[in-house]
Design a protein around this motif. Structure first.
Motif, mmCIF file in Angstrom:
data_model
loop_
_atom_site.group_PDB
_atom_site.id
_atom_site.type_symbol
_atom_site.label_atom_id
_atom_site.label_comp_id
_atom_site.label_asym_id
_atom_site.label_seq_id
_atom_site.Cartn_x
_atom_site.Cartn_y
_atom_site.Cartn_z
ATOM 1 N N LEU A 183 0.831 -1.208 0.000
ATOM 2 C CA LEU A 183 0.000 0.000 0.000
ATOM 3 C C LEU A 183 0.867 1.260 0.000
ATOM 4 O O LEU A 183 0.564 2.237 -0.685
ATOM 5 N N LEU A 184 1.964 1.214 0.769
ATOM 6 C CA LEU A 184 2.876 2.371 0.801
ATOM 7 C C LEU A 184 3.440 2.619 -0.592
ATOM 8 O O LEU A 184 3.512 3.755 -1.062
ATOM 9 N N GLU A 185 3.805 1.542 -1.226
ATOM 10 C CA GLU A 185 4.371 1.645 -2.564
ATOM 11 C C GLU A 185 3.354 2.242 -3.543
ATOM 12 O O GLU A 185 3.662 3.137 -4.310
ATOM 13 N N LEU A 186 2.139 1.732 -3.464
ATOM 14 C CA LEU A 186 1.084 2.239 -4.344
ATOM 15 C C LEU A 186 0.788 3.703 -4.074
ATOM 16 O O LEU A 186 0.419 4.452 -4.969
ATOM 17 N N ASN A 187 0.938 4.102 -2.806
ATOM 18 C CA ASN A 187 0.693 5.500 -2.455
ATOM 19 C C ASN A 187 1.887 6.389 -2.778
ATOM 20 O O ASN A 187 1.856 7.584 -2.527
ATOM 21 N N LEU A 204 -1.889 -7.041 17.020
ATOM 22 C CA LEU A 204 -1.815 -8.221 17.893
ATOM 23 C C LEU A 204 -2.804 -8.134 19.047
ATOM 24 O O LEU A 204 -3.371 -9.138 19.467
ATOM 25 N N LEU A 205 -3.024 -6.934 19.541
ATOM 26 C CA LEU A 205 -3.884 -6.811 20.714
ATOM 27 C C LEU A 205 -5.340 -6.510 20.368
ATOM 28 O O LEU A 205 -6.243 -6.889 21.089
ATOM 29 N N LYS A 206 -5.540 -5.803 19.245
ATOM 30 C CA LYS A 206 -6.927 -5.448 18.915
ATOM 31 C C LYS A 206 -7.426 -6.095 17.623
ATOM 32 O O LYS A 206 -8.592 -5.964 17.261
ATOM 33 N N GLY A 207 -6.499 -6.751 16.928
ATOM 34 C CA GLY A 207 -6.919 -7.432 15.692
ATOM 35 C C GLY A 207 -7.294 -6.490 14.569
ATOM 36 O O GLY A 207 -8.085 -6.831 13.696
ATOM 37 N N GLN A 208 -6.755 -5.286 14.580
ATOM 38 C CA GLN A 208 -7.071 -4.349 13.500
ATOM 39 C C GLN A 208 -5.839 -3.524 13.122
ATOM 40 O O GLN A 208 -4.811 -3.592 13.815
ATOM 41 N N SER A 209 -5.920 -2.765 12.048
ATOM 42 C CA SER A 209 -4.811 -1.906 11.675
ATOM 43 C C SER A 209 -5.315 -0.614 11.037
ATOM 44 O O SER A 209 -5.769 -0.595 9.902
ATOM 45 N N THR A 210 -5.221 0.449 11.818
ATOM 46 C CA THR A 210 -5.671 1.751 11.325
ATOM 47 C C THR A 210 -4.790 2.211 10.166
ATOM 48 O O THR A 210 -5.274 2.803 9.212
ATOM 49 N N VAL A 211 -3.483 1.949 10.295
ATOM 50 C CA VAL A 211 -2.554 2.377 9.250
ATOM 51 C C VAL A 211 -2.941 1.759 7.903
ATOM 52 O O VAL A 211 -3.032 2.431 6.889
ATOM 53 N N ARG A 212 -3.200 0.452 7.926
ATOM 54 C CA ARG A 212 -3.576 -0.223 6.684
ATOM 55 C C ARG A 212 -4.880 0.349 6.120
ATOM 56 O O ARG A 212 -4.984 0.658 4.938
ATOM 57 N N ASP A 213 -5.875 0.502 7.001
ATOM 58 C CA ASP A 213 -7.173 0.983 6.531
ATOM 59 C C ASP A 213 -7.067 2.394 5.947
ATOM 60 O O ASP A 213 -7.684 2.701 4.935
ATOM 61 N N ASP A 214 -6.275 3.244 6.613
ATOM 62 C CA ASP A 214 -6.106 4.616 6.111
ATOM 63 C C ASP A 214 -5.445 4.612 4.736
ATOM 64 O O ASP A 214 -5.864 5.332 3.831
ATOM 65 N N LEU A 215 -4.402 3.812 4.624
ATOM 66 C CA LEU A 215 -3.693 3.749 3.341
ATOM 67 C C LEU A 215 -4.637 3.280 2.237
ATOM 68 O O LEU A 215 -4.648 3.810 1.136
ATOM 69 N N LYS A 216 -5.434 2.284 2.572
ATOM 70 C CA LYS A 216 -6.372 1.741 1.586
ATOM 71 C C LYS A 216 -7.352 2.802 1.134
ATOM 72 O O LYS A 216 -7.655 2.919 -0.054
ATOM 73 N N SER A 217 -7.871 3.565 2.081
ATOM 74 C CA SER A 217 -8.905 4.536 1.720
ATOM 75 C C SER A 217 -8.328 5.687 0.893
ATOM 76 O O SER A 217 -9.056 6.372 0.199
ATOM 77 N N LYS A 218 -7.005 5.866 0.989
ATOM 78 C CA LYS A 218 -6.384 6.950 0.217
ATOM 79 C C LYS A 218 -6.182 6.581 -1.257
ATOM 80 O O LYS A 218 -5.998 7.448 -2.097
ATOM 81 N N LEU A 219 -6.188 5.281 -1.530
ATOM 82 C CA LEU A 219 -5.889 4.850 -2.907
ATOM 83 C C LEU A 219 -7.033 5.187 -3.854
ATOM 84 O O LEU A 219 -8.193 5.119 -3.471
ATOM 85 N N PRO A 220 -6.709 5.523 -5.093
ATOM 86 C CA PRO A 220 -7.772 5.725 -6.070
ATOM 87 C C PRO A 220 -8.573 4.428 -6.238
ATOM 88 O O PRO A 220 -7.999 3.334 -6.175
ATOM 89 N N ALA A 221 -9.883 4.569 -6.449
ATOM 90 C CA ALA A 221 -10.738 3.388 -6.594
ATOM 91 C C ALA A 221 -10.238 2.505 -7.730
ATOM 92 O O ALA A 221 -9.929 2.989 -8.810
ATOM 93 N N GLY A 222 -10.144 1.238 -7.484
ATOM 94 C CA GLY A 222 -9.778 0.307 -8.541
ATOM 95 C C GLY A 222 -8.307 -0.041 -8.595
ATOM 96 O O GLY A 222 -7.938 -1.071 -9.147
ATOM 97 N N LEU A 223 -7.462 0.806 -7.988
ATOM 98 C CA LEU A 223 -6.016 0.585 -8.121
ATOM 99 C C LEU A 223 -5.584 -0.781 -7.577
ATOM 100 O O LEU A 223 -4.828 -1.510 -8.215
#
Ligand SMILES: [Zn+2]
Ligand SMILES: [Zn+2]
Length: 549
Positions: free
Chosen positions: A20-24, A74-93
């Protein structure tokens, strides 16, 4: 998560974030950090403990940022960083970069310049040669992308008829070869009904009265050996029957559930052929592609199957492109190809000016094309060349070009190519307005769907079918196997209204003319009488119909 899973799943997350970082387009050092940490993390057995104790940073290559990501995961089973990066990507990428041979840079370019947001749309753009004129793209890259899409599709669990048929043929040939020429192997199921999308292959294999077990195990072995070499093949089911029952079993495995039910779900009886099977039920043989809704049984009873459009019932074809817009063949090559297929007329309709991506024709280009068409016509007396256009239906429902210009064409196909995401009422109004335009003769690919690619846009289909009848507009059955739009499931409504349809190849190359066969199958599945299919008519009748504007 168990302990060993913690490491693996954490490493997977880091890899996902790295991509995701690379794509961004983030800085390469950050990208590399997420790469480097993966090895350490996946081999670490006490990650969770470390997360709780705050000692993740003691691991080699795990800095503060990565430690925070891992702790949350590990503790909450989620990743805000990943979700934020995903939402920043252009649709379809994210989808587009799954295609082998398509990197983030080129994928972004496709999104920005062609508005492509899904693999289905990308495939269609390739087929319409829309990539050719983009900077940094060319015929080779377009072909490579198309190949990548095909590869990906072939590894999914559904296939369109155009990909499914050759694969099933190859498998069938393999089964026949392995079982010996005396053993009968027949395609059955949804693909025999020529359904537009299938999720399985089914074959019916003849077995001897004694020694059936040998045939069965041989067939299974043959299937396994084929799958080893062709792992991407759809789920395959082998059915077996003795010669005495073959007619019954073939009919049973071919028909849809609805068809079988309307036949009365007959209990097994001995018949060698399907003809005998249907005749036992006091019916004529029903072609496999018709065996869908059950309505066809009533048609068979009344003797009206003969009135349906036959597979060879098309006399000429409308809606074809040349290299003046986004086709690959010249006007003359298209006409020659249509002649070679025995068609008595061909309608040329390149894109209109608003379709900039498709090199839509400007008013000056039109003058030239009109002249070229009329001149070429002088060369032939065995094929009529109709000069038309595929005019964009603009957002407000108006058509491209002035009324005066539209009148000059022999025919107009009105189609939507942009602004797919309108609300249902607006889209209905837009389509109704296009249908009511006196210039419109055909409504092109009515729903805009791409099979296994994107759903059609929302609108009141019934209203549009009714309006088309009122305005004497033919609704296209777009025969491109990626579209097959309008869907045959609208057959009942089309018949009830008596709305004309036209089987249009929408060919962008010479070979595309042959897609017409898929469209005929759709018309047959819709149980449309031949009289309702405008291009089953002879030249004179069609000319008359076109001239009534
Ligand atoms: Zn179109
Ligand atoms: Zn077209």
């Amino acid at each position: 998560m168990s302990m060993s899973q913690d490491g693996e799943r954490s490493a997977e997350l880091l890899e996902e974030i790295r991509q995701l970082l690379e794509l961004n387009g983030e800085n390469p050092f950050k990208v590399r950090a997420f790469e480097k940490a993966q090895g350490v993390v996946s081999g670490c057995s006490d990650l969770k403990k470390r997360a709780q104790a705050g000692t993740l940073t003691e691991l080699d290559g795990v800095g503060k940022g990565i430690a925070e990501v891992l702790t949350e995961f590990l503790l909450k089973g989620q990743s805000t960083v990943r979700d934020d990066l995903k939402s920043k990507l252009p649709a379809g990428l994210l989808d587009l970069v799954q295609i082998p041979g398509l990197g983030p840079k080129k994928a972004k370019q496709l999104i920005e310049e062609l508005g492509i947001q899904s693999i289905g749309e990308l495939e269609y753009a390739c087929r319409e040669n829309r990539l050719l004129k983009l900077k940094g793209f060319g015929e080779k890259i377009q072909a490579k992308i198309l190949e990548g899409i095909r590869f990906r599709q072939s590894t999914q669990d559904q296939a369109r008829i155009v990909e499914a048929e050759p694969a099933a043929q190859a498998l069938s040939a393999h089964l026949k070869k392995s079982l010996g020429s005396s053993v009968r192997v027949e395609l059955t199921g949804a693909l025999r009904r020529k359904l537009e999308i299938v999720d399985r292959f089914e074959f019916l294999i003849e077995e001897p009265k004694s020694g059936a077990a040998t045939t069965r195990s041989k067939a299974q072995e043959a299937l396994d050996s084929f799958l080893k070499k062709n792992p991407a093949v759809l789920k395959t089911f082998l059915h077996f029957s003795t010669a005495d029952q073959f007619g019954y079993e073939w009919a049973k495995t071919t028909g849809s559930e609805a068809h079988w039910k309307v036949l009365g779900s007959p209990a097994s009886f001995s018949v060698k052929t399907e003809e005998e099977f249907y005749s036992k039920l006091k019916l004529p043989w029903i072609a496999p592609e018709l065996r869908e809704t059950g309505e066809e049984v009533a048609f068979a009873k009344k003797g009206s199957l003969e009135k349906l459009l036959p597979q060879d019932g098309i006399v000429g074809v409308f809606h074809n492109h040349t290299n003046q817009s986004d086709g690959t063949a010249t006007l003359e090559e298209m006409v020659e190809a249509a002649r070679a297929l025995g068609y008595r007329y061909i309608g040329i309709s390149d894109h209109s000016q608003t379709a900039v991506y498709a090199h839509g024709l400007k008013t000056d280009d039109l003058k030239e094309q009109e002249k070229a068409v009329r001149k070429l016509q002088e060369k032939y007396d065995d094929i009529r060349i109709f000069w038309g256009v595929e005019s964009d239906i603009l957002a407000d429902g108006e058509l491209d070009y002035s009324t005066a210009q539209l009148k000059r064409f022999d025919f107009v196909v009105a189609s939507i190519h942009s602004r797919f995401k309108m609300d249902r009422d607006q889209m209905t109004t837009r389509l109704l307005k296009a249908v009511r335009n006196p210039a419109t003769r055909f409504l092109g690919h009515m729903t805009g769907r791409l099979l296994l690619g994107r759903p059609g846009y929302e609108f009141d289909t019934e209203k549009v079918i009714e309006e088309a009848k009122k305005c004497d507009v033919a609704i296209e059955i777009n025969a491109n196997p990626a579209r097959l739009d309008i869907d045959w499931r609208w057959g009942t409504k089309l018949r009830a209204e008596g709305t004309l349809v036209s089987v249009n190849p929408d060919a962008h190359e010479v070979e595309g003319l042959k897609d017409t066969a898929y469209g005929v199958t759709v018309a047959r599945k819709a149980l449309l009488p031949k009289t309702q299919v405008i291009n089953s008519r002879e030249v004179k009748e069609v000319e008359k119909w076109l001239s009534r504007k």
